[in-house]
Design a protein around this motif. Sequence first.
Motif, PDB file in Angstrom:
ATOM      1  N   GLU A 438       0.836  -1.202   0.000  1.00  0.00           N
ATOM      2  CA  GLU A 438       0.000   0.000   0.000  1.00  0.00           C
ATOM      3  C   GLU A 438       0.872   1.255   0.000  1.00  0.00           C
ATOM      4  OE1 GLU A 438      -3.254   0.015  -0.441  1.00  0.00           O
ATOM      5  OE2 GLU A 438      -3.155  -2.176  -0.558  1.00  0.00           O
ATOM      6  N   TYR A 451       3.188   1.501  -8.419  1.00  0.00           N
ATOM      7  CA  TYR A 451       2.131   1.080  -7.500  1.00  0.00           C
ATOM      8  C   TYR A 451       0.796   1.542  -8.073  1.00  0.00           C
ATOM      9  CZ  TYR A 451       6.074   0.426  -4.396  1.00  0.00           C
ATOM     10  OH  TYR A 451       7.261   0.025  -3.860  1.00  0.00           O
ATOM     11  N   THR A 453      -3.520   0.088  -9.454  1.00  0.00           N
ATOM     12  CA  THR A 453      -4.567  -0.930  -9.632  1.00  0.00           C
ATOM     13  C   THR A 453      -4.831  -1.190 -11.103  1.00  0.00           C
ATOM     14  OG1 THR A 453      -6.258   0.804  -9.488  1.00  0.00           O
ATOM     15  CG2 THR A 453      -5.673  -0.337  -7.441  1.00  0.00           C
ATOM     16  N   LYS A 454      -3.829  -0.969 -11.948  1.00  0.00           N
ATOM     17  CA  LYS A 454      -4.013  -1.147 -13.388  1.00  0.00           C
ATOM     18  C   LYS A 454      -4.447  -2.561 -13.741  1.00  0.00           C
ATOM     19  CE  LYS A 454      -1.683  -0.548 -17.838  1.00  0.00           C
ATOM     20  NZ  LYS A 454      -0.460  -0.076 -18.527  1.00  0.00           N
ATOM     21  N   GLU A 457      -7.957  -5.279  -8.890  1.00  0.00           N
ATOM     22  CA  GLU A 457      -7.673  -5.503  -7.477  1.00  0.00           C
ATOM     23  C   GLU A 457      -7.122  -6.908  -7.322  1.00  0.00           C
ATOM     24  OE1 GLU A 457      -9.980  -3.871  -3.826  1.00  0.00           O
ATOM     25  OE2 GLU A 457     -10.756  -5.902  -4.194  1.00  0.00           O
ATOM     26  N   SER A 460      -6.133  -6.651  -2.358  1.00  0.00           N
ATOM     27  CA  SER A 460      -6.943  -5.518  -1.913  1.00  0.00           C
ATOM     28  C   SER A 460      -6.093  -4.269  -2.092  1.00  0.00           C
ATOM     29  CB  SER A 460      -7.369  -5.672  -0.447  1.00  0.00           C
ATOM     30  OG  SER A 460      -6.246  -5.661   0.397  1.00  0.00           O
ATOM     31  N   GLY A 461      -6.728  -3.185  -2.462  1.00  0.00           N
ATOM     32  CA  GLY A 461      -6.001  -1.930  -2.620  1.00  0.00           C
ATOM     33  C   GLY A 461      -5.001  -1.982  -3.752  1.00  0.00           C
ATOM     34  N   ALA A 462      -3.895  -1.252  -3.569  1.00  0.00           N
ATOM     35  CA  ALA A 462      -2.865  -1.149  -4.600  1.00  0.00           C
ATOM     36  C   ALA A 462      -2.001  -2.409  -4.628  1.00  0.00           C
ATOM     37  CB  ALA A 462      -1.992   0.085  -4.353  1.00  0.00           C
ATOM     38  N   ALA A 463      -1.330  -2.573  -5.772  1.00  0.00           N
ATOM     39  CA  ALA A 463      -0.419  -3.690  -5.962  1.00  0.00           C
ATOM     40  C   ALA A 463       0.848  -3.177  -6.615  1.00  0.00           C
ATOM     41  CB  ALA A 463      -1.071  -4.781  -6.807  1.00  0.00           C
ATOM     42  N   ASP A 570       0.849  -8.782  -5.151  1.00  0.00           N
ATOM     43  CA  ASP A 570       0.241  -8.134  -3.994  1.00  0.00           C
ATOM     44  C   ASP A 570       0.283  -9.078  -2.803  1.00  0.00           C
ATOM     45  OD1 ASP A 570      -0.980  -6.213  -2.484  1.00  0.00           O
ATOM     46  OD2 ASP A 570      -2.959  -6.418  -3.403  1.00  0.00           O
TER      47      ASP A 570
END
Length: 1130
Positions: A438, A451, A453-454, A457, A460-463, A570
């Motif tokens: 995150e 970082y 979310t391309k 998910e 959860s959240g960003a990767a 992630d």
Amino acid sequence: MAVARASLGGILGCVVLSLALGSSNVDFGAPPGSFYPRFNPFFFLCTHHAEMEGAGVAEGGGEVLLTLQITGNPSSYTPGQEYQVTISTSVPFDGLLLTGLYTSTPVQSAPIPAPAAFGFGVIPDRQFAGTQFVCSVVASHVSHQPSTSFSFVWIAPPPGTGCVNFLATATHRGQIIFKDALAQQLCEQGAPTETPLKPNLVELHAKHAVLRDDFDSNIPEELDSNIWSECSNCEVGEQCGVLLHGRAVTFCEHFGERELTTVPLNTSTALVLQFALGSGSCRFSYSDPSITVSYSLSGNANTSDDWITLEKIRAPTNSSTVVHLVPLPHSSRGEAVRLRWSQETPHGPEGYESCWGLDNVLLVNSAHRVPLIEDNLDPLDTSNWLFFPGATIKHACQSEGNALYFHGGEGVGRSFASTRDIDLHREEGRSYWEEDFETPPLNWDIEGAMYGTKCGEIESGAALVFEKEGRRRVCTPYLDTTSYGNLRFHFTMGGGDCDPGESHENDVVLFGRSEGRRERVVLDTLPYSSYRSPSVVSVALPSELQTPVTQFCLEQRSHGGANRHVWAVDFMQLLPVLPGTHTHVAQFSINLGCGSYQPANSVSLEFSTNLGRSWSLLHTECLPELCAGPHLPHSTIYSSDNYSGWTRISIPLPNAALTETTQFRWKQTGTGTGTGNMWAIDNVYIGPACLRFCSGRGHCSRTGCKCDPGFSGPACELASQTFPAFLAEGFSSPRLSSYHSFSSLRGAEVSFGCGVLASGKALVFNRDGRRHLVTAPLDSSQARYLQFTLRLGSRSILSSCPAPDQPGEGVLLHYSSDNGITWTLLRHYAYQGFHEPRIVSVELPSGARKFGVQFRWWQPYHSGRSRDVWALDEISMTSVLFNTISLDFSNVLDVTQSLGFYLGNVQPYCQHDWTLSFSGEPSPGFSIRYVETQSMQIGASYSLQFSLVMGCGRDPSPHIDTQVRLEFSTNHGLTWHLVKEACLPGMPSCSEFTAPSVYHPSEFKDWRRVTLSLPQKTWSSATRFRWIQNYYGEQDEWALDDIYIGQQCPNMCHGHGWCDHGHCRCEEGFSGQDCQPSSPLSSSVLSDFESQDALLATWQEVIGGEVVAPDMGCGVVSSGSSLYFSKVAQ
């Protein structure tokens, strides 16, 4: 041929035994030429009172191999026909009786109550007690010349007799070697027998499989038209031998199309297409065109819709068979999708060079994952299994009902059984090492990523999304992974709006490396097409990556530039090998060899979390000296050495196997794979664990524990019998079968092979194969200590007890409170130590003080017979230590049980609350006062420690030698000797300089601790110690406190701690297991002896000396004052 380990289990109730082996003078010897004695069956009633089994221990020694071979190896007998039989053993015999026990059908066993865990189990008792049978003497042989084999001609019994069980009994010099060992079982030809069941594995649109075909279940040499719509230039059979098992669909025509097409399938819930492809025994080629796997969204076979390629596979270039897994993209999922295997037409005029075939085609239905499987195979539930090539469903190996039986015959190919996917996912209750990305993590090595979310998910959240130009790699910081066993993270390639991979050049490699090692350890290769949807990657850590400094990396092989072939990671985390609470279990019964001895026959239990793309052992052993990770005493590899009879195995599932898509596979491994190496499994359960694993005394099921006979309760924890609360064994008898306190004894003999450990002979582990000693279940709830004498070989190169010399050859002491499912390490006795006999006292932890506990001594590795030898003697489990005294004089009862004393009193003295003190005037005519211990067993590595004060500041009587002597006796007090004799410079034959164990008042004005290692002259099974004062006056008081006689502490606590049952209690300023200084000590001393105050500040103790002026004492020694010794002292 049948080979067994001979057993002592059976007692055949018949009057013929004494006639056959008692007083006969018949000596067949070696039969001349081709003459063999013939035996006609003589029938009588008999009663079998115990078990029929093929594993056991000889009366006089270790294991005995028993072989019965019938010429021609018939699978059944013809009534009245003559058969040449040879029976052989691994030890000589001079008397042999072979009895036939007749039953109408093959003998089946009772339910299997035997335990096992991580590779250990016990053969169950067979329920024959009280049953009468018809028996006959098949052959008898008595000779003055011992031999290891005997041949004879057996005349088969009349029609309708049924099955004959050959039971062997052998003697040597009047001693029974083995009794009623089941050597072979043969049934009458044409007798009613159960036909082995070959389940139909062909399925279409079932709950667990959209499509499945092994090409063995349909009509020979034909495809099932319900599954296959078209097949061009193909045949069904064994034209190319065995690819996996039995028949396959093969393509061998040189010209024309090669094509196989399914009927329209509903692939809406399908994820992966799996199949085996190879050329088998047919010719292969390096130039033939590739084989294309494709799909069509048109359900009409007559349309000319284009086929969309799923995968191109190179035509086989060798004889091996490869299992392929082809992920199905979202575009290939529909309600009427056809799949096709086709090979492009060759360009040359000679057509195709090679043949190839398909076997075991599977399209798994992912919509119906089950949380457990439970199958007792009565009948087999085919939905629990994917494939089991080489197996039939039948009563086998004396199983209870049906078993999954692998006969190991010709043309079998691979032998394995694989389950369907099971959803074992669980949420870990606590956090370990983890990273959620995150925010940018610290100390990570990241290249080519951003970082966001391309890719959707991921967890959860960003990767962490890898989409940039150049190198794409992520590496964790170096981590301490010694307590971990599972690395997992969420991964996708091509998910969301990310560009998917196009070839295996875009795969991502997962690897680890530890500090100090150049080579990296590849953990997995993540294929470009397998992770279009985010999935969990879960890998088990190998032992070489369970180190204090380990790093993990993900790196893409290559990509097409920015925003091409994008992947994301992630929520990466590390978990222990096993969950904090054992939530899931795999339980099954296994039999290797079905009672016969089959070297190198082994089966491994593996798991896969990626739909079968890669497999790992369910457990890999991790042992002291060989592995830095958490202790695991056994791997899930099962060999015929230990599992020749039915054994129930229960295995707590590791974290690495707890995913939503876990498969399990039993696979025959090793050089024994192939002809004649039989094995079977039964009663399979994989899922949530029952309460406390049913205490190892029951089967786990979806409704809870099904307890073995004699046990009850929710966890089978209640027993109808009692277990011994006391264990004491000195190994005086050479008959290993006489030791009923032990449930398993392997690889040992009772002898003087390692000398005398405690007294007489000892149990010496010096044989081939497994070496261990396991107690029977005990009630240790009131016990506190486990004591024994141990020796790990001898340093002498001429000894018959050569010591272990490699890591892993030490001895491990475990305990189990669940009948052998889990073994907890109590102690590790390393191979470098214990080269002299040493008495070991182990204080039992709370987990080992329960009803039904077992203890095990085990040597994991050794170099063979008479190598790396070790020995045990005088094993006991007690609430008090018979050969240890530890007294602080606060409990008068303990004092009176351990000591006898004259003219002494237990009372406070000299600032100590409770002591044993001696004061007052001498008695008229008898002045000796003393304290004496009880007789104790003293051995190597024992020490004696006590606190002594003499006078407590008062001056001793003048002109009287008021010394206190510490002495010992090994003959019950008849004669006494100093524990330590004076050995000073100038004295001959002094190996080291020591003061005598004689103590003077000048040394002990205040309390002072004395610590002695007990010399070999004090070692005996009945040693006493005493402190004695012969002469004294009224003021010559003295006292003892904190007496300890027992196992020596590490490095004698460096003189800065109290020893208590082998553990140090350190003084202030010292710590650790051997009382090392807590802070650095001074490395120099400077003292000019110019003042008495400076003397006392620098030196801890000065006895008989003082600082004097230059004009006193011996004058000027160097300069100024000096330290002058002139006072009355020792």
